[in-house]
Design a protein around this motif. Structure first.
Motif, PDB file in Angstrom:
ATOM      1  N   LEU A 165      -3.386   0.485  -3.436  1.00  0.00           N
ATOM      2  CA  LEU A 165      -3.449  -0.852  -2.860  1.00  0.00           C
ATOM      3  C   LEU A 165      -2.991  -1.821  -3.937  1.00  0.00           C
ATOM      4  CD1 LEU A 165      -7.006  -0.789  -1.229  1.00  0.00           C
ATOM      5  CD2 LEU A 165      -4.814  -0.515  -0.060  1.00  0.00           C
ATOM      6  N   ARG A 166      -2.148  -2.796  -3.558  1.00  0.00           N
ATOM      7  CA  ARG A 166      -1.689  -3.825  -4.503  1.00  0.00           C
ATOM      8  C   ARG A 166      -1.932  -5.195  -3.886  1.00  0.00           C
ATOM      9  NH1 ARG A 166       3.158  -0.268  -5.179  1.00  0.00           N
ATOM     10  NH2 ARG A 166       2.675   0.982  -6.984  1.00  0.00           N
ATOM     11  N   GLU A 187      -5.545  -6.094  -9.722  1.00  0.00           N
ATOM     12  CA  GLU A 187      -4.546  -6.313  -8.682  1.00  0.00           C
ATOM     13  C   GLU A 187      -3.994  -5.005  -8.128  1.00  0.00           C
ATOM     14  OE1 GLU A 187      -1.551  -8.908 -10.281  1.00  0.00           O
ATOM     15  OE2 GLU A 187      -3.001 -10.513 -10.628  1.00  0.00           O
ATOM     16  N   HIS A 188      -4.164  -3.914  -8.862  1.00  0.00           N
ATOM     17  CA  HIS A 188      -3.625  -2.607  -8.473  1.00  0.00           C
ATOM     18  C   HIS A 188      -4.772  -1.597  -8.501  1.00  0.00           C
ATOM     19  CE1 HIS A 188      -0.878   1.015  -9.441  1.00  0.00           C
ATOM     20  NE2 HIS A 188      -0.938   0.826  -8.147  1.00  0.00           N
ATOM     21  N   HIS A 189      -4.983  -0.918  -7.379  1.00  0.00           N
ATOM     22  CA  HIS A 189      -6.065   0.055  -7.265  1.00  0.00           C
ATOM     23  C   HIS A 189      -5.505   1.380  -6.760  1.00  0.00           C
ATOM     24  CE1 HIS A 189      -9.101  -3.048  -7.845  1.00  0.00           C
ATOM     25  NE2 HIS A 189      -8.319  -3.819  -7.096  1.00  0.00           N
ATOM     26  N   GLU A 190      -5.988   2.466  -7.355  1.00  0.00           N
ATOM     27  CA  GLU A 190      -5.523   3.805  -6.996  1.00  0.00           C
ATOM     28  C   GLU A 190      -6.711   4.698  -6.669  1.00  0.00           C
ATOM     29  OE1 GLU A 190      -3.431   5.192 -10.430  1.00  0.00           O
ATOM     30  OE2 GLU A 190      -1.804   3.766 -10.174  1.00  0.00           O
ATOM     31  N   GLY A 204     -11.622   7.170  -7.686  1.00  0.00           N
ATOM     32  CA  GLY A 204     -11.532   6.106  -6.694  1.00  0.00           C
ATOM     33  C   GLY A 204     -11.477   4.731  -7.321  1.00  0.00           C
ATOM     34  N   PRO A 205     -11.119   3.737  -6.546  1.00  0.00           N
ATOM     35  CA  PRO A 205     -10.921   2.388  -7.070  1.00  0.00           C
ATOM     36  C   PRO A 205     -12.158   1.495  -7.030  1.00  0.00           C
ATOM     37  CG  PRO A 205     -10.179   2.465  -4.819  1.00  0.00           C
ATOM     38  CD  PRO A 205     -10.645   3.860  -5.182  1.00  0.00           C
ATOM     39  N   GLN A 254       0.859  -1.171   0.000  1.00  0.00           N
ATOM     40  CA  GLN A 254       0.000   0.000   0.000  1.00  0.00           C
ATOM     41  C   GLN A 254       0.901   1.228   0.000  1.00  0.00           C
ATOM     42  OE1 GLN A 254      -1.729  -1.529   3.356  1.00  0.00           O
ATOM     43  NE2 GLN A 254      -0.296  -0.653   4.783  1.00  0.00           N
ATOM     44  N   VAL A 255       0.409   2.289  -0.635  1.00  0.00           N
ATOM     45  CA  VAL A 255       1.162   3.534  -0.719  1.00  0.00           C
ATOM     46  C   VAL A 255       0.232   4.664  -0.311  1.00  0.00           C
ATOM     47  CG1 VAL A 255       2.400   5.115  -2.258  1.00  0.00           C
ATOM     48  CG2 VAL A 255       2.608   2.632  -2.576  1.00  0.00           C
ATOM     49  N   PRO A 256       0.637   5.428   0.711  1.00  0.00           N
ATOM     50  CA  PRO A 256       1.804   5.317   1.560  1.00  0.00           C
ATOM     51  C   PRO A 256       1.753   4.038   2.408  1.00  0.00           C
ATOM     52  CG  PRO A 256       0.761   7.488   1.818  1.00  0.00           C
ATOM     53  CD  PRO A 256      -0.157   6.636   1.026  1.00  0.00           C
TER      54      PRO A 256
END
Length: 122
Positions: A51-52, A83-86, A76-77, A34-36
């Motif tokens: 989120l990954r 597999e990758h959401h931003e 939003g995701p 996750q980022v951050p």
């Protein structure tokens, strides 16, 4: 000797059955990044939150709360399988602590949820 052999066959069969029954448990998606990062203190407000997962998941809820309450997202995701959401905050995040809360549904039907916190430094 036959009794011992019979027990071994029974035990091996039981272990094989247990392996087949529990195999779907191995198939669940797992959050891998996750980022951050959890607990991270960032000098600059992040432009996006990520989120990954190790396999596809559909995000069904994604909320961000900060010092002034819920944060609006411009992107939003929610809804997409992947597999990758931003998520992109609608405004620049002010200094303070933030909590991201999410829920999702993996391809195998397993529901998932989680949260993480990060801080934007002054």
């Amino acid at each position: 000797m036959i009794k011992t052999w019979g027990k071994q066959v029974f035990l091996a069969g039981g272990l094989a059955l247990l392996g087949l029954v529990s195999q779907p448990l191995w198939a669940h998606a797992h959050l891998i990044d996750q980022v951050p990062a959890e607990g991270e203190v960032v000098a600059e407000p992040p432009e996006q939150l990520e989120l990954r997962f190790d396999s596809p998941i559909r995000i069904t809820q994604f909320e961000v709360h900060g010092p002034q309450g819920e944060i609006a997202l411009s992107d939003g995701p929610v809804g997409e399988m992947g597999e990758h959401h931003e998520a992109v905050p609608a405004d620049v995040l002010a200094p303070g602590e933030y909590r991201v809360t999410w829920r999702g549904l993996a391809e195998d039907g397993h529901t998932m949820s989680g949260d993480f916190r990060f801080t934007v430094d002054d």
